[in-house]
Design an enzyme around this catalytic site. Structure first.
Site, PDB file in Angstrom:
ATOM      1  N   HIS A 141      -4.384   1.006  -2.369  1.00  0.00           N
ATOM      2  CA  HIS A 141      -5.941   1.486  -2.360  1.00  0.00           C
ATOM      3  C   HIS A 141      -6.459   1.746  -3.656  1.00  0.00           C
ATOM      4  O   HIS A 141      -6.067   1.933  -4.511  1.00  0.00           O
ATOM      5  CB  HIS A 141      -5.702   2.907  -1.817  1.00  0.00           C
ATOM      6  CG  HIS A 141      -6.795   3.496  -1.162  1.00  0.00           C
ATOM      7  ND1 HIS A 141      -7.768   4.136  -1.858  1.00  0.00           N
ATOM      8  CD2 HIS A 141      -7.370   3.578  -0.060  1.00  0.00           C
ATOM      9  CE1 HIS A 141      -8.892   4.243  -1.149  1.00  0.00           C
ATOM     10  NE2 HIS A 141      -8.723   4.042   0.067  1.00  0.00           N
ATOM     11  N   ASP A 198      -3.990   2.895   7.080  1.00  0.00           N
ATOM     12  CA  ASP A 198      -3.721   2.002   8.232  1.00  0.00           C
ATOM     13  C   ASP A 198      -2.252   1.734   8.241  1.00  0.00           C
ATOM     14  O   ASP A 198      -1.990   1.053   9.326  1.00  0.00           O
ATOM     15  CB  ASP A 198      -4.458   0.708   7.623  1.00  0.00           C
ATOM     16  CG  ASP A 198      -5.976   0.807   7.949  1.00  0.00           C
ATOM     17  OD1 ASP A 198      -6.375   1.648   8.762  1.00  0.00           O
ATOM     18  OD2 ASP A 198      -6.677   0.327   7.333  1.00  0.00           O
TER      19      ASP A 198
HETATM   20  N1  ACO Z   1       0.769  -6.164  -1.551  1.00  0.00           N
HETATM   21  C1  ACO Z   1       1.137  -6.801  -2.530  1.00  0.00           C
HETATM   22  N2  ACO Z   1       0.313  -6.787  -3.675  1.00  0.00           N
HETATM   23  C2  ACO Z   1      -0.909  -5.964  -3.648  1.00  0.00           C
HETATM   24  C3  ACO Z   1      -0.968  -5.103  -2.458  1.00  0.00           C
HETATM   25  C4  ACO Z   1      -0.573  -5.479  -1.575  1.00  0.00           C
HETATM   26  N3  ACO Z   1      -0.607  -4.692  -0.191  1.00  0.00           N
HETATM   27  N4  ACO Z   1      -2.251  -4.621  -2.860  1.00  0.00           N
HETATM   28  C5  ACO Z   1      -2.674  -4.724  -4.369  1.00  0.00           C
HETATM   29  N5  ACO Z   1      -1.578  -5.557  -4.688  1.00  0.00           N
HETATM   30  C6  ACO Z   1      -1.474  -6.067  -6.119  1.00  0.00           C
HETATM   31  C7  ACO Z   1      -2.539  -7.153  -6.404  1.00  0.00           C
HETATM   32  O1  ACO Z   1      -2.066  -8.559  -6.166  1.00  0.00           O
HETATM   33  C8  ACO Z   1      -2.961  -6.866  -7.764  1.00  0.00           C
HETATM   34  O2  ACO Z   1      -1.972  -7.446  -8.655  1.00  0.00           O
HETATM   35  P1  ACO Z   1      -2.285  -8.018  -9.946  1.00  0.00           P
HETATM   36  O3  ACO Z   1      -2.808  -6.949 -10.774  1.00  0.00           O
HETATM   37  O4  ACO Z   1      -1.017  -8.709 -10.500  1.00  0.00           O
HETATM   38  O5  ACO Z   1      -3.259  -9.223  -9.778  1.00  0.00           O
HETATM   39  C9  ACO Z   1      -2.681  -5.242  -7.871  1.00  0.00           C
HETATM   40  O6  ACO Z   1      -1.798  -5.142  -6.810  1.00  0.00           O
HETATM   41  C10 ACO Z   1      -4.141  -4.764  -7.499  1.00  0.00           C
HETATM   42  O7  ACO Z   1      -4.767  -5.100  -6.508  1.00  0.00           O
HETATM   43  P2  ACO Z   1      -6.108  -5.189  -6.289  1.00  0.00           P
HETATM   44  O8  ACO Z   1      -6.477  -6.297  -5.081  1.00  0.00           O
HETATM   45  O9  ACO Z   1      -6.976  -5.829  -7.684  1.00  0.00           O
HETATM   46  O10 ACO Z   1      -6.580  -3.925  -5.934  1.00  0.00           O
HETATM   47  P3  ACO Z   1      -7.951  -3.381  -5.188  1.00  0.00           P
HETATM   48  O11 ACO Z   1      -8.168  -1.827  -5.624  1.00  0.00           O
HETATM   49  O12 ACO Z   1      -9.143  -4.495  -5.465  1.00  0.00           O
HETATM   50  O13 ACO Z   1      -7.813  -3.504  -3.735  1.00  0.00           O
HETATM   51  C11 ACO Z   1      -6.772  -2.980  -1.728  1.00  0.00           C
HETATM   52  C12 ACO Z   1      -7.207  -2.626  -2.771  1.00  0.00           C
HETATM   53  C13 ACO Z   1      -7.872  -4.135  -0.968  1.00  0.00           C
HETATM   54  C14 ACO Z   1      -6.721  -1.925  -0.456  1.00  0.00           C
HETATM   55  C15 ACO Z   1      -5.552  -3.841  -1.671  1.00  0.00           C
HETATM   56  O14 ACO Z   1      -4.582  -2.893  -2.060  1.00  0.00           O
HETATM   57  C16 ACO Z   1      -4.954  -4.379  -0.311  1.00  0.00           C
HETATM   58  O15 ACO Z   1      -5.273  -5.674  -0.153  1.00  0.00           O
HETATM   59  N6  ACO Z   1      -4.182  -3.803   0.549  1.00  0.00           N
HETATM   60  C17 ACO Z   1      -3.911  -4.440   1.684  1.00  0.00           C
HETATM   61  C18 ACO Z   1      -4.911  -4.476   2.772  1.00  0.00           C
HETATM   62  C19 ACO Z   1      -5.010  -3.139   3.141  1.00  0.00           C
HETATM   63  O16 ACO Z   1      -3.914  -2.298   3.427  1.00  0.00           O
HETATM   64  N7  ACO Z   1      -6.305  -2.649   3.228  1.00  0.00           N
HETATM   65  C20 ACO Z   1      -6.779  -1.195   3.954  1.00  0.00           C
HETATM   66  C21 ACO Z   1      -6.995  -0.276   2.774  1.00  0.00           C
HETATM   67  S1  ACO Z   1      -7.302   1.308   3.416  1.00  0.00           S
HETATM   68  C22 ACO Z   1      -8.903   1.292   3.997  1.00  0.00           C
HETATM   69  O17 ACO Z   1      -9.708   0.376   3.823  1.00  0.00           O
HETATM   70  C23 ACO Z   1      -9.156   1.813   5.281  1.00  0.00           C
END
Ligand code: ACO
Length: 416
Positions: free
Chosen positions: A299, A356
C-alpha cells in the site's frame, strides 16, 4: 513549529510557507514557487504531494490508523451501519435517530430507475464487465435526474447504484430485474435485490447482513487515492457529480486499485490449482523480471499494517466459521500472508496485506461472484467519493492542472 521553510537558489533567498494539519502533519506550500523561482516540483504518482485540505478521513500509515470524520474505523465497524457511516462521511457528524430515519426514508423514495435506463440496460451485451456497465450507466443517469436540491443528488446515487449493480448481476445469472423491498434496511434490501428469485424473497441472515455492512463500511472512504482524486479532479473542472463518480469507478476498476479484489481471488485460485506451492509464488512476486505481484499486498500509505485488512480478515474468518463453510481459499490466504510476512523482501519493503486481500473471501461467502467484487467496492466507496466532490466544491478548489517536464523534440520544421 516552523511556519516557513527557507532555501537559497542561485544566490537568492526564498521563504515558503508551511501548513499544518490536525495531527501536525506538515506540508510546504509551493503554489508560488514557480512564480518566484521558475522551478516546479517533480513528483510522479503524487507520492509526496498534497492536493487539498480535507476533513473527511485521516490515515496514519506508520501507526496503521484510519479515522472517518475523527472516529476510528474499529469503533465505526462495531457501532454503526453502512448507512449511518454514509451519513457521517457525507455530512460530517453521525445522525441522530430522526436524521437517520429521514435520510433512509428519502433514499427509499429514489429507489427506482427511469424506464429509459432499463431500455438502455437491455441493449448492453451480457459479456461486458460489470464495472464498465456500472460506470457507463452512472454517467447516463445524469440525463434522467433533475434535482432541485444538491443533497438529493447524493441520495439518488445511494439509492440507484445498488439497483444498477443488482440488475447487472441478475442479468449475468439469468434472473429478471430486481425486486426492491422498501421495508428493508439499506443492506438487507441490497441482498434482496441481488438474490431474491421470482415469487420468493431472499431469506435474510444476520450473519450475512452484518458481514456486508462491515465490508461496505471498510470501503467507505480512504482520503486521496487514485479513484477519489479522479473524482475531485473531474469535479474541479465543474464536471457534474454523476460523471465525476463514473470516472472514479473507471479508476477504481484498475487491478492496482479496487480491481485487486478480483485479482486476489484469481491469484489464490491459480495457486491452489497449480498445487498450492506458496513459496514458489512468493519467489515469483520477488523476481523483478517477472511482472507478477502478490495481489492484495502493499500500500502506498500503510507501512505497518492496513487496519482495514485486519478487520476484513476477522470478518472473513467469522462468516466462514458461522456459516459452516469450508473454504480452502481462506486457509491458503492465511498461509500466504504468514509466509510473505516472514520473508525479508516483504518485511524490508513494508508490504502487508491490504483491504483487498480478504474482501473477496467475504464476498464469496455472501454469494457474490468474482466479477462483481469491484462493483461492491464501488458501492462501499460511493459516500467517500460524493463527500470529496462536495468538499471540493465547498472549498472552491481550483481546477486540477499539473505541470510536466517536457523531454520531447526541440522545435523543428516539417520537411516537405
Ligand atoms: N508484490 C511484490 N512486490 C511488490 C508489491 C507486491 N504486491 N507491491 C509493491 N512491491 C514492490 C515493488 O516492486 C517495489 O519494489 P522496488 O522498490 O524494488 O522497485 C516496491 O515494493 C514499492 O512498490 P511501488 O509499486 O513503488 O509502491 P506504490 O506505493 O507505488 O504501489 C501498490 C502500491 C500499487 C498498492 C503496490 O503495492 C501493488 O501493486 N500491490 C498489488 C496490487 C494491490 O493489491 N492493489 C490494491 C491496493 S489497495 C487499494 O487500492 C484499494
Amino acid at each position: 513549529m516552523c511556519s516557513v521553510v527557507n532555501f537559497n537558489i542561485n544566490g537568492y533567498h526564498y521563504k515558503l510557507p508551511v501548513i499544518y494539519g490536525t495531527f501536525y502533519e506538515k506540508a510546504i506550500n509551493i503554489s508560488q514557487l514557480r512564480e518566484n523561482t521558475g522551478l516546479i516540483t517533480f513528483d510522479p504518482g503524487f507520492k509526496n504531494t498534497g492536493i487539498t485540505k480535507s476533513s473527511i478521513s485521516f490515515i496514519d500509515g506508520e501507526k496503521g490508523e484510519l479515522l472517518y470524520r475523527g472516529y476510528p474505523i474499529e469503533q465505526i465497524i462495531n457501532k454503526c451501519s453502512f448507512i449511518e457511516t454514509s451519513y457521517l462521511i457525507l455530512n460530517g457528524e453521525l445522525p441522530n435517530t430522526a436524521q437517520l430515519k429521514s435520510f433512509s426514508e428519502k433514499i427509499k423514495t429514489f429507489n427506482h430507475l427511469h424506464k429509459e435506463i432499463n431500455k438502455i440496460f437491455d441493449h448492453i451485451p451480457n459479456f461486458y464487465h460489470p464495472m464498465g456497465i456500472l460506470s457507463s450507466l452512472t454517467y447516463i443517469l445524469d440525463t434522467f435526474i433533475n434535482c432541485l436540491q444538491e443533497e438529493d443528488m447524493y441520495l439518488h446515487l445511494l439509492a440507484k447504484l445498488p439497483i444498477l449493480a443488482a440488475l447487472t448481476y441478475r442479468k449475468k445469472v439469468g434472473l429478471p430485474p430486481p425486486h426492491i423491498n422498501p421495508n428493508l434496511d439499506y443492506t438487507s434490501n441490497l441482498l434482496e435485490m441481488f438474490f431474491s428469485i421470482p415469487n420468493k424473497s431472499y431469506e435474510q441472515n444476520p450473519i450475512i447482513t452484518d458481514a456486508l455492512n462491515k465490508i461496505l463500511i471498510l470501503h467507505a472512504d480512504h482520503e486521496q487515492n487514485c479513484s477519489t482524486t479522479t473524482v475531485r479532479l473531474l469535479g474541479s473542472a465543474d464536471t457534474g457529480l454523476f460523471s465525476s463518480i463514473s470516472a472514479g469507478m473507471s479508476a477504481l476498476w484498475g487491478r492496482l486499485h479496487g480491481g485487486a479484489n478480483q485479482a486476489v481471488i484469481e491469484m489464490l485460485e491459480d495457486i491452489l490449482q497449480s498445487g498450492g506451492n506458496i513459496k514458489k509464488w512468493i519467489e515469483k512476486a520477488k523476481n523483478k523480471k517477472d511482472p507478477f505481484r502478490l495481489m492484495g499486498f502493499g500500500h502506498r500509505i500503510y507501512k505497518n499494517f492496513d487496519p482495514r485488512a485486519k478487520i476484513a480478515k476477522k470478518v472473513a474468518e467469522n462468516i466462514i466459521q458461522q456459516l459452516g463453510i469450508s473454504d480452502p481459499i481462506l486457509e491458503l490466504a492465511k498461509n500466504l500472508e504468514e509466509n510473505a510476512l516472514q520473508d525479508p523482501y516483504f518485511v524490508e519493503k513494508k508490504l502487508y496485506p491490504n483491504i483487498d486481500f480478504y474482501s473477496g473471501i467475504i464476498y464469496q461467502a455472501i454469494g457474490i461472484p468474482k466479477y462483481m467484487f469491484t462493483v461492491m467496492f464501488a458501492l462501499g466507496r460511493l459516500p467517500g467519493w460524493m463527500a470529496h466532490w462536495k468538499e471540493m466544491k465547498y472549498n472552491k478548489d481550483p481546477i486540477g492542472r499539473p505541470r510536466q517536464i517536457y523531454i520531447g523534440y526541440k522545435k523543428r520544421n516539417i520537411q516537405k
